[in-house]
Motif scaffolding. Structure first.
Motif, PDB file in Angstrom:
ATOM      1  N   UNK A 232       1.103  -0.912   0.189  1.00  9.75           N
ATOM      2  CA  UNK A 232      -0.275  -0.005  -0.273  1.00  9.75           C
ATOM      3  C   UNK A 232       1.158   1.182  -0.435  1.00  9.75           C
ATOM      4  N   UNK A 233       1.826   1.002  -1.067  1.00 11.20           N
ATOM      5  CA  UNK A 233       2.946   2.133  -0.636  1.00 11.20           C
ATOM      6  C   UNK A 233       1.807   3.901  -1.397  1.00 11.20           C
ATOM      7  N   UNK A 234       1.857   4.586  -1.060  1.00  9.27           N
ATOM      8  CA  UNK A 234       1.788   6.253  -2.149  1.00  9.27           C
ATOM      9  C   UNK A 234       2.738   6.458  -3.116  1.00  9.27           C
ATOM     10  N   UNK A 235       2.178   6.224  -4.470  1.00  8.42           N
ATOM     11  CA  UNK A 235       2.679   7.424  -5.315  1.00  8.42           C
ATOM     12  C   UNK A 235       2.790   7.825  -6.186  1.00  8.42           C
ATOM     13  N   UNK A 236       2.037   8.730  -4.875  1.00  6.72           N
ATOM     14  CA  UNK A 236       1.648  10.247  -5.782  1.00  6.72           C
ATOM     15  C   UNK A 236       0.366  10.253  -5.263  1.00  6.72           C
ATOM     16  N   UNK A 237       0.035  12.181  -5.451  1.00  8.91           N
ATOM     17  CA  UNK A 237      -1.061  12.334  -4.698  1.00  8.91           C
ATOM     18  C   UNK A 237      -1.449  13.463  -5.522  1.00  8.91           C
ATOM     19  N   UNK A 330      -4.165  23.357  -9.928  1.00  7.69           N
ATOM     20  CA  UNK A 330      -3.416  21.741  -9.212  1.00  7.69           C
ATOM     21  C   UNK A 330      -2.416  21.837  -8.936  1.00  7.69           C
ATOM     22  N   UNK A 331      -1.905  20.450  -8.391  1.00  4.09           N
ATOM     23  CA  UNK A 331      -1.254  20.075  -8.384  1.00  4.09           C
ATOM     24  C   UNK A 331      -0.545  18.561  -8.017  1.00  4.09           C
ATOM     25  N   UNK A 332       0.839  18.687  -7.867  1.00  6.14           N
ATOM     26  CA  UNK A 332       0.051  17.011  -7.910  1.00  6.14           C
ATOM     27  C   UNK A 332       2.174  16.460  -7.932  1.00  6.14           C
ATOM     28  N   UNK A 333       2.014  15.668  -6.518  1.00  5.69           N
ATOM     29  CA  UNK A 333       3.357  14.797  -6.591  1.00  5.69           C
ATOM     30  C   UNK A 333       3.496  13.661  -6.726  1.00  5.69           C
ATOM     31  N   UNK A 334       4.882  13.426  -7.406  1.00  6.10           N
ATOM     32  CA  UNK A 334       4.987  12.721  -8.035  1.00  6.10           C
ATOM     33  C   UNK A 334       6.571  11.809  -7.289  1.00  6.10           C
TER      34      UNK A 334
END
Length: 422
Positions: A232-237, A330-334
Motif C-alpha cells: 500500500x505504497x503511496x506513489x503520488x498525490x 492543481x498540484x501533483x506529487x509524483x
C-alpha cells in the motif's frame, strides 16, 4: 524585548518541520527542536536546520517530565508560546506537554487515540459507516481466524507504525499468518517499540483520498495514487481531487465525523478514506492528528494559496487560521521508487527535471545518495525522490510531474555485500 520560543519534538523527513520553522522565524519567534539524540538525526535534517539557524537540543522526548522541565527552564529565559510536533511519533507527546504547560494544542487523549489503530477504531465505532470490518489479533493464529471471519481479501497492519510499514493485502490465511508473525518479531522500529499485535481489516476496494483538515473543517480533498497489491505504497498525490459533487460531499462528511469522533478538533488533521466498490459510500482508513506528510501541504499551498504549516503555527500562536482559498490550480506529487536492491552508482538529470514547465520541486528522499546500498522494505521509505508540479487541471499537473520524473536517471550495480545503507 524577551525572546519568544516554540518547541518542536523531533522532525519529519519531508519538510513540514522546516516550513513551520521558517514561518516562525519570519515573525520573530525562535523555534527549537528537541531530540533524544540529535547526533542520530538524519544528516539532511541537521543540514537544513543549521542553514536556517535553528538549534537542536538533546532531551529525553519520550518523557513528558523531561520535556516539561526543559520547557520550564526555557520559559525562565523568555516567553514559551508553544510546544508541538509535526512528526507522527511525537504528536501525542507534544499535546501532553502543551496541556501541562497551559499552551494551545489538541486534546492529548485524542492525539493518543490517533497513535493507535485499535483505539482509533474504538473511538469511531459509535458512528455507523466510518469503520470497515476489523479485528485486533495478538497472534498469527488469531489473525488468521479474524481474516476467515471477515472474509478475504483482508488488510493486515501494525497498530502503531506509519508510512505503510508492514501493511499488506492478504488473499489467504497463509499470507495473514506470515505478515502477522513478521510484525510480532519486530520489537522496535526506528527506536520506537512496536506493539505485538495487528489490525485485520476488511479490504475496501474503491479509490483512496485524504481530507486535509484544520480545526475540524475540511480544507480540501487529495487524490491518492497507490501501488499495486499486496503493498500500500503511496506513489503520488493530486490536490484538489477532481470528484463529482455528491462524492466530494460524502468524503467531507465522513472525514469531519471521523475527527469529531476521535476528538481531533484543534489544529491540523489528515484523514485517509476509501470509497466502496460502487462509490456510493466510504470508509475511514486512518485518522492522523497532524499535518499531512509526503509534501501534501506544499501541494495544497501551490494549488489553493493556503499554507497548512502556516495555519498550524498561527493556531499555536493563538491566532485564527484563515482557510480562504486564494488560488485555483492543481498540484501533483509524483514519487520515483528505488530498485528492490542494489548499489547506487550515479544520479543524473536533476537540473533537466527542474526545467520542466510547472515543476516546483525535485527532491531526493533523505538518505538517497550516490554510494548507498539498498534493499526495499515494502514501505514509503522505498521512494527515491519526489517531484511537485502544478497545472490547470489533474492531467496537466500529473503529466508535468511524470515528465520531470523521466529526466531523473538512477544508475545501479549489484550489491557488493549485505549492507543496506538507506
Amino acid at each position: 524585548m524577551s525572546p519568544r520560543y516554540v518547541v518542536f519534538l523531533e522532525s519529519p523527513w519531508t519538510g513540514a518541520g522546516q516550513d513551520c520553522a521558517r514561518f516562525l522565524l519570519e515573525r520573530g519567534v525562535t523555534p527549537l527542536i528537541l531530540a533524544t539524540d540529535p547526533a542520530r538525526m538524519h544528516p539532511s535534517l541537521l543540514h537544513d536546520y543549521a542553514r536556517l539557524g535553528v538549534e537542536i537540543r538533546a532531551c529525553d522526548i519520550d518523557s513528558a517530565d523531561a520535556v516539561v522541565a526543559f520547557c520550564e527552564e526555557l520559559a525562565a529565559r523568555g516567553e514559551l508560546v508553544g510546544v508541538t510536533s509535526v512528526y507522527e511519533y511525537y504528536c501525542d507527546m507534544g499535546a501532553r506537554v502543551a496541556q501541562r504547560l497551559g499552551l494551545a494544542g489538541p486534546d492529548p487523549a485524542a492525539a493518543a487515540i490517533c497513535r493507535s489503530k485499535s483505539a482509533m477504531r474504538e473511538a469511531m465505532a459509535a458512528v455507523p459507516g466510518l469503520n470497515p470490518l476489523h479485528r485486533v489479533a495478538e497472534s498469527p493464529e488469531a489473525a488468521a481466524a479474524a481474516a476467515d471471519e471477515i472474509g478475504y481479501p483482508v488488510v493486515v497492519k501494525p497498530l502503531d507504525l506509519t508510512g505503510s510499514l508492514f501493511v499488506r493485502r492478504c488473499e489467504n490465511s497463509a499470507e495473514v499468518t506470515a505478515i502477522t508473525a513478521e510484525v510480532m518479531r519486530l520489537g522496535e522500529y526506528l527506536g520506537h517499540t512496536v506493539a505485538p499485535a495487528v489490525m485485520v481489516e476488511e479490504c475496501v476496494p474503491g479509490a483512496e483520498y485524504s481530507a486535509e483538515i484544520v480545526h475540524g473543517k475540511v480544507l480540501g480533498l487529495t487524490e491518492k495514487i497507490g501501488s499495486r497489491p499486496p503493498l500500500f505504497l503511496e506513489m503520488g498525490h493530486v490536490f484538489p481531487a477532481a470528484l463529482p459533487g455528491e462524492r466530494e460531499r460524502l468524503l467531507i462528511e465522513k472525514a469531519e465525523l471521523a475527527v469529531k469522533a476521535v476528538g481531533i478538533t484543534w489544529g491540523p488533521s489528515h484523514v485517509e478514506l476509501k470509497l466502496t466498490a460502487d462509490g456510493r459510500d466510504a470508509r475511514v482508513i486512518e485518522v492522523n492528528g497532524r499535518i499531512a506528510g509526503d509534501r501534501i501541504p506544499e501541494a495544497v499551498r501551490i494549488a489553493s494559496g493556503v499554507d497548512m504549516c502556516h495555519l498550524h503555527m498561527t493556531a499555536l500562536l493563538g491566532g485564527t487560521p484563515d482557510l480562504t482559498l486564494t488560488a485555483d490550480r492543481t498540484a501533483a506529487i509524483h514519487f520515483l521508487m528505488l530498485r528492490p536492491s542494489g548499489h547506487l552508482d550515479a544520479i543524473d538529470g536533476t537540473a533537466e527535471a527542474l526545467a520542466v514547465e510547472g515543476v516546483h520541486e525535485v527532491h531526493l528522499r533523505p538518505g538517497v545518495q550516490v554510494g548507498i546500498d539498498y534493499r526495499a522494505n515494502g514501505s514509503n521509505r522505498d521512494r527515491a525522490a519526489w517531484i511537485i508540479a502544478e497545472g490547470a487541471d489533474r492531467d496537466e499537473a500529473l503529466a508535468r510531474a511524470r515528465t520531470a520524473g523521466e529526466k531523473l536517471v538512477f544508475t545501479w550495480s549489484p550489491l557488493r555485500d549485505t549492507a543496506a545503507g538507506a
